[in-house]
Design a protein around this motif. Structure first.
Motif, PDB file in Angstrom:
ATOM      1  N   UNK A   1       0.834  -1.208   0.000  1.00 45.03           N
ATOM      2  CA  UNK A   1       0.000   0.000   0.000  1.00 45.03           C
ATOM      3  C   UNK A   1       0.865   1.254   0.000  1.00 45.03           C
ATOM      4  N   UNK A   2       1.938   1.247   0.793  1.00 48.27           N
ATOM      5  CA  UNK A   2       2.818   2.412   0.819  1.00 48.27           C
ATOM      6  C   UNK A   2       3.501   2.603  -0.534  1.00 48.27           C
ATOM      7  N   UNK A   3       4.011   1.513  -1.107  1.00 53.51           N
ATOM      8  CA  UNK A   3       4.687   1.603  -2.412  1.00 53.51           C
ATOM      9  C   UNK A   3       3.739   2.163  -3.465  1.00 53.51           C
ATOM     10  N   UNK A   4       2.517   1.667  -3.486  1.00 59.16           N
ATOM     11  CA  UNK A   4       1.529   2.143  -4.459  1.00 59.16           C
ATOM     12  C   UNK A   4       1.259   3.632  -4.266  1.00 59.16           C
ATOM     13  N   UNK A   5       1.116   4.040  -3.021  1.00 50.88           N
ATOM     14  CA  UNK A   5       0.873   5.457  -2.750  1.00 50.88           C
ATOM     15  C   UNK A   5       1.988   6.325  -3.302  1.00 50.88           C
TER      16      UNK A   5
ATOM     17  N   UNK B   1      -2.727   4.731   2.806  1.00 50.41           N
ATOM     18  CA  UNK B   1      -1.973   4.744   1.555  1.00 50.41           C
ATOM     19  C   UNK B   1      -2.783   4.311   0.332  1.00 50.41           C
ATOM     20  N   UNK B   2      -3.492   3.179   0.424  1.00 47.32           N
ATOM     21  CA  UNK B   2      -4.163   2.663  -0.762  1.00 47.32           C
ATOM     22  C   UNK B   2      -5.336   3.534  -1.189  1.00 47.32           C
ATOM     23  N   UNK B   3      -6.164   3.933  -0.248  1.00 47.16           N
ATOM     24  CA  UNK B   3      -7.356   4.684  -0.634  1.00 47.16           C
ATOM     25  C   UNK B   3      -7.014   6.019  -1.318  1.00 47.16           C
ATOM     26  N   UNK B   4      -6.045   6.803  -0.826  1.00 45.39           N
ATOM     27  CA  UNK B   4      -5.680   8.003  -1.589  1.00 45.39           C
ATOM     28  C   UNK B   4      -5.091   7.681  -2.957  1.00 45.39           C
ATOM     29  N   UNK B   5      -4.313   6.586  -3.044  1.00 46.38           N
ATOM     30  CA  UNK B   5      -3.695   6.229  -4.324  1.00 46.38           C
ATOM     31  C   UNK B   5      -4.737   5.885  -5.374  1.00 46.38           C
TER      32      UNK B   5
ATOM     33  N   UNK C   1      15.810 -10.250 -13.665  1.00 48.30           N
ATOM     34  CA  UNK C   1      16.065  -8.871 -14.093  1.00 48.30           C
ATOM     35  C   UNK C   1      15.055  -7.893 -13.523  1.00 48.30           C
ATOM     36  N   UNK C   2      13.808  -8.324 -13.347  1.00 53.56           N
ATOM     37  CA  UNK C   2      12.740  -7.359 -13.060  1.00 53.56           C
ATOM     38  C   UNK C   2      11.720  -7.878 -12.048  1.00 53.56           C
ATOM     39  N   UNK C   3      12.175  -8.652 -11.078  1.00 60.39           N
ATOM     40  CA  UNK C   3      11.307  -9.110  -9.987  1.00 60.39           C
ATOM     41  C   UNK C   3      11.907  -8.641  -8.670  1.00 60.39           C
ATOM     42  N   UNK C   4      11.129  -7.887  -7.902  1.00 64.38           N
ATOM     43  CA  UNK C   4      11.547  -7.436  -6.580  1.00 64.38           C
ATOM     44  C   UNK C   4      10.625  -8.045  -5.520  1.00 64.38           C
ATOM     45  N   UNK C   5      11.104  -8.038  -4.279  1.00 61.94           N
ATOM     46  CA  UNK C   5      10.283  -8.417  -3.131  1.00 61.94           C
ATOM     47  C   UNK C   5      10.393  -7.298  -2.113  1.00 61.94           C
ATOM     48  N   UNK C   6       9.268  -6.892  -1.538  1.00 60.74           N
ATOM     49  CA  UNK C   6       9.305  -5.931  -0.437  1.00 60.74           C
ATOM     50  C   UNK C   6       8.152  -6.207   0.519  1.00 60.74           C
ATOM     51  N   UNK C   7       8.481  -6.820   1.612  1.00 61.46           N
ATOM     52  CA  UNK C   7       7.571  -7.064   2.730  1.00 61.46           C
ATOM     53  C   UNK C   7       8.450  -7.566   3.873  1.00 61.46           C
ATOM     54  N   UNK C   8       7.862  -8.103   4.919  1.00 60.63           N
ATOM     55  CA  UNK C   8       8.668  -8.543   6.071  1.00 60.63           C
ATOM     56  C   UNK C   8       9.631  -9.670   5.719  1.00 60.63           C
TER      57      UNK C   8
ATOM     58  N   UNK D   1       9.593   1.337   6.386  1.00 58.77           N
ATOM     59  CA  UNK D   1      10.823   2.019   5.982  1.00 58.77           C
ATOM     60  C   UNK D   1      11.467   1.343   4.776  1.00 58.77           C
ATOM     61  N   UNK D   2      11.460   0.018   4.740  1.00 62.62           N
ATOM     62  CA  UNK D   2      11.998  -0.690   3.580  1.00 62.62           C
ATOM     63  C   UNK D   2      11.162  -0.381   2.338  1.00 62.62           C
ATOM     64  N   UNK D   3       9.858  -0.230   2.521  1.00 66.57           N
ATOM     65  CA  UNK D   3       9.006   0.138   1.391  1.00 66.57           C
ATOM     66  C   UNK D   3       9.349   1.539   0.890  1.00 66.57           C
ATOM     67  N   UNK D   4       9.606   2.463   1.814  1.00 69.82           N
ATOM     68  CA  UNK D   4      10.031   3.802   1.399  1.00 69.82           C
ATOM     69  C   UNK D   4      11.337   3.730   0.603  1.00 69.82           C
ATOM     70  N   UNK D   5      12.256   2.890   1.048  1.00 71.18           N
ATOM     71  CA  UNK D   5      13.546   2.774   0.360  1.00 71.18           C
ATOM     72  C   UNK D   5      13.386   2.171  -1.028  1.00 71.18           C
ATOM     73  N   UNK D   6      12.539   1.160  -1.172  1.00 76.27           N
ATOM     74  CA  UNK D   6      12.403   0.553  -2.498  1.00 76.27           C
ATOM     75  C   UNK D   6      11.766   1.535  -3.473  1.00 76.27           C
ATOM     76  N   UNK D   7      10.920   2.437  -2.976  1.00 77.39           N
ATOM     77  CA  UNK D   7      10.375   3.481  -3.850  1.00 77.39           C
ATOM     78  C   UNK D   7      11.502   4.382  -4.338  1.00 77.39           C
ATOM     79  N   UNK D   8      12.405   4.762  -3.443  1.00 80.02           N
ATOM     80  CA  UNK D   8      13.568   5.551  -3.863  1.00 80.02           C
ATOM     81  C   UNK D   8      14.336   4.823  -4.964  1.00 80.02           C
TER      82      UNK D   8
END
Length: 614
Positions: free
Chosen positions: A25-29, A220-224, A570-577, A594-601
């Motif tokens: 949800x954070x990444x999508x936002x 995060x999701x509802x505003x996105x 080449x193009x598969x990521x994972x971001x969760x616990x 925080x890890x989700x914020x970093x993967x967005x960066x």
């Protein structure tokens, strides 16, 4: 499911996120704002449950767990270290994931944990990206505090989870901080920072302006979804990733989309990039069903091996906790009477419905402490443990475990770092019902204060893998207390709680010769052997599983690199616990955000100059 009778959908998305949990949800936002011209699809197996009072009401969080409307109801295989008990692991079955059903507490990791992960587990190119200084903003961006001294009027344009302090501290909450001050261990701040020992009053993920839960789905999701470049599909079960047959020039797999089932149909959706956010049990399962994982596991499930990656589904960790309770003086208010009294429970519901105040407007735990064993151990007791740790860490032959254990060893040796995150509950707590005679009541008479020690960095490791029938839930085993150092450290923290109870602050609120819990050991602990006997019957999970797609070097058993990209792809990521390589101290949701914020960066850097910051 075979690749026949597949409906191939024509549309291609820039990003397909699998799962709509906390990280997703954070990444999508963030991506919906920072990459406004990119098309984003989110596939969620649960539903988008909105305006549900059971989710919104903070004090009803425990009623959501084990309820199949809200919880996937994962359960472990029998755990030998817990006398063969099978342990339930609630995971959120709705948009927002487990942030929508958890018990709200907001606890941060420490600088040292991040720095050691970056230095010891990553390659040179990832160390600067993931050290504590580079992560500081990531821990700040996802939340805004709506009560207490940290309230911010100007929070910028980004979406946030709203957190808050208790509206007022009661007697026990005030005494909690005093108990550690009298030991010379007082701390005043709760954020992401360098370690120090002592008590803190933490925030909970509750919007104090409404008296409601604030979780990733609402924050995060509802505003996105209102921004026009995000599509959310619910009731969708992702089977596996579809890869191109030809490899890249560097020998990597290139994903072209994902297969999923929806309303009985089998579909393929195309994507330029895929981000797995399906959680600590499902993200490794999807990789395994896709042909990425241990050859032994894949062959047993009759899955062709596309890339052998033995770390998938391994390295599973969790915070195990154990507690002691003592009966309080009659004039000390606790929550016990309401636990036993249906009429008081109804009154709390009425109060909450009328004014969004009272017990149901708050989370259960605001009183925490970062506790090192040195706090109440003698120097000789501490040295005995340090020598034991040194011997067992040096004896370890597995390179991945040896490296991780060396990191944990530094924490144990440091008097300023927590070997347990300790917290107070203003009611009785006992997890030993399975060891009691059939028909034993759920609650005992009396009012209690409970202190819980949550093992900060366990040595024990488990796994979560698909079974021979990949359509079934994964086979989960944590191997709780399988490592002798976990037993040793946990027992010592039980002794620390006992010693805390004998200090003036707790002695003043405890009833002389009052009841003690757990019921199977209703008297003070007198030795480490006493404490060790309590662990198998009274320990419980803190619901913080992580580590099954660990961000580590591949030679150490890692699954994703410092860009959270799955090795061999080449193009598969994972971001969760699942990407947390070593469980941080305290509740892990802050690290997931925080890890989700970093993967967005990372993603925005990869997207190039067309992206923009929020």
């Amino acid at each position: 499911m075979p690749d026949t009778n597949v409906t191939a959908e024509a549309e291609t998305y820039d990003f397909v996120l699998v799962g709509a949990g906390s990280a997703s949800c954070l990444i999508v936002s963030r991506l919906s704002q920072q990459l406004p011209h990119h098309k984003i699809l989110v596939l969620e197996a649960g539903e988008h449950i909105q305006n549900d009072p059971n989710v919104q009401t903070p004090g009803l969080s425990f009623s959501l767990q084990s309820n199949p409307t809200y919880d996937w109801n994962y359960i472990t295989l029998p755990e030998q270290g817990l006398n063969g008990r099978r342990v339930k692991h609630p995971r959120g079955k709705l948009v927002g994931g487990t942030s929508a059903i958890n018990s709200h507490s907001v606890v941060f990791p420490n600088f040292e944990w991040h720095d050691r992960i970056a230095e010891e587990l990553l390659t040179d190119s990832g160390r600067a990206e993931w050290n504590s200084q580079s992560m500081r903003d990531c821990y700040k961006r996802w939340q805004v505090v709506t009560s207490g001294p940290e309230v911010k009027d100007d929070v910028g344009s980004l979406d946030h989870v709203k957190t808050s302090y208790p509206r007022a501290l009661d007697v026990l909450q005030s005494r909690w901080t005093k108990a550690f001050e009298e030991l010379g261990h007082a701390t005043s701040t709760t954020g992401f920072m360098e370690s120090s020992t002592g008590a803190v009053t933490i925030t909970n993920a509750i919007d104090s302006t409404k008296g409601e839960r604030s979780h990733a789905g609402t924050a995060f999701m509802e505003p996105a979804l209102k921004r026009g470049n995000v599509t959310l599909k619910t009731g969708v079960k992702v089977d596996k990733i579809s890869f191109h047959e030809s490899l890249t020039a560097g020998g990597k797999l290139t994903a072209k989309g994902v297969y999923y089932t929806h309303q009985g149909g089998y579909h393929l959706i195309n994507a330029r990039d895929i981000i797995l956010c399906a959680g600590v049990f499902e993200s490794p399962a999807i990789l395994e069903r896709s042909g990425i994982g241990s050859r032994k596991v894949l062959e047993a499930a009759n899955v062709p091996v596309l890339y052998e990656l033995p770390g998938v589904g391994e390295n599973l960790q969790d915070h195990l906790n154990c507690s002691l309770s003592c009966e309080t003086e009659d004039d000390i208010p606790t929550c016990d009477e309401e636990l036993r009294n249906p009429e008081m429970q109804k009154a709390s519901l009425r109060e909450y419905g009328q004014s969004r105040t009272g017990r149901l407007a708050e989370g259960p735990a605001h009183s925490f402490a970062f506790t090192s064993l040195q706090m109440l151990e003698t120097p000789s007791e501490t040295q005995e443990l340090i020598e034991m740790v040194k011997h067992l860490v040096e004896k370890e032959s597995n390179p991945s475990l040896k490296t991780q254990y060396a990191i944990i060893r530094k924490t144990i040796e440091s008097p300023s770092e927590a070997t347990a995150t300790t917290f107070m509950i203003r009611s009785q707590r006992h997890r030993d019902r399975d060891s009691m005679p059939k028909g034993t009541p759920a609650f005992v008479d009396g009012n209690f204060v409970t202190v819980v020690a949550m093992l900060a960095h366990p040595f024990s490791r488990g796994s979560s893998h698909i079974s021979s029938d990949p359509s079934q839930q994964p086979e989960i085993k944590f191997n709780y207390l399988s490592h002798p150092l976990d037993v040793e450290v946990m027992a010592r923290h039980m002794r620390l709680i006992e010693r805390l109870f004998q200090k003036p602050t707790f002695a003043a609120i405890s009833k002389p010769n009052g009841k003690r819990l757990p019921r199977s050991h209703p008297y003070p602990i007198s030795s480490l052997e006493d404490a060790k006997k309590i662990l198998p019957i009274n320990s419980a999970t803190n619901y913080h599983p992580c580590g099954t797609c660990a961000m580590m070097r591949e030679d150490l058993g890692g699954v994703v690199d410092e860009r959270l990209r799955v090795y061999g792809t080449k193009n598969v990521k994972v971001c969760d616990a699942s990407v947390l390589p070593i469980v941080p101290r305290g509740n892990i949701l802050t690290a997931v955000y925080a890890f989700a914020e970093k993967v967005v960066e990372i993603i925005c850097k990869e997207a190039g100059p067309g992206s923009r910051t929020g």
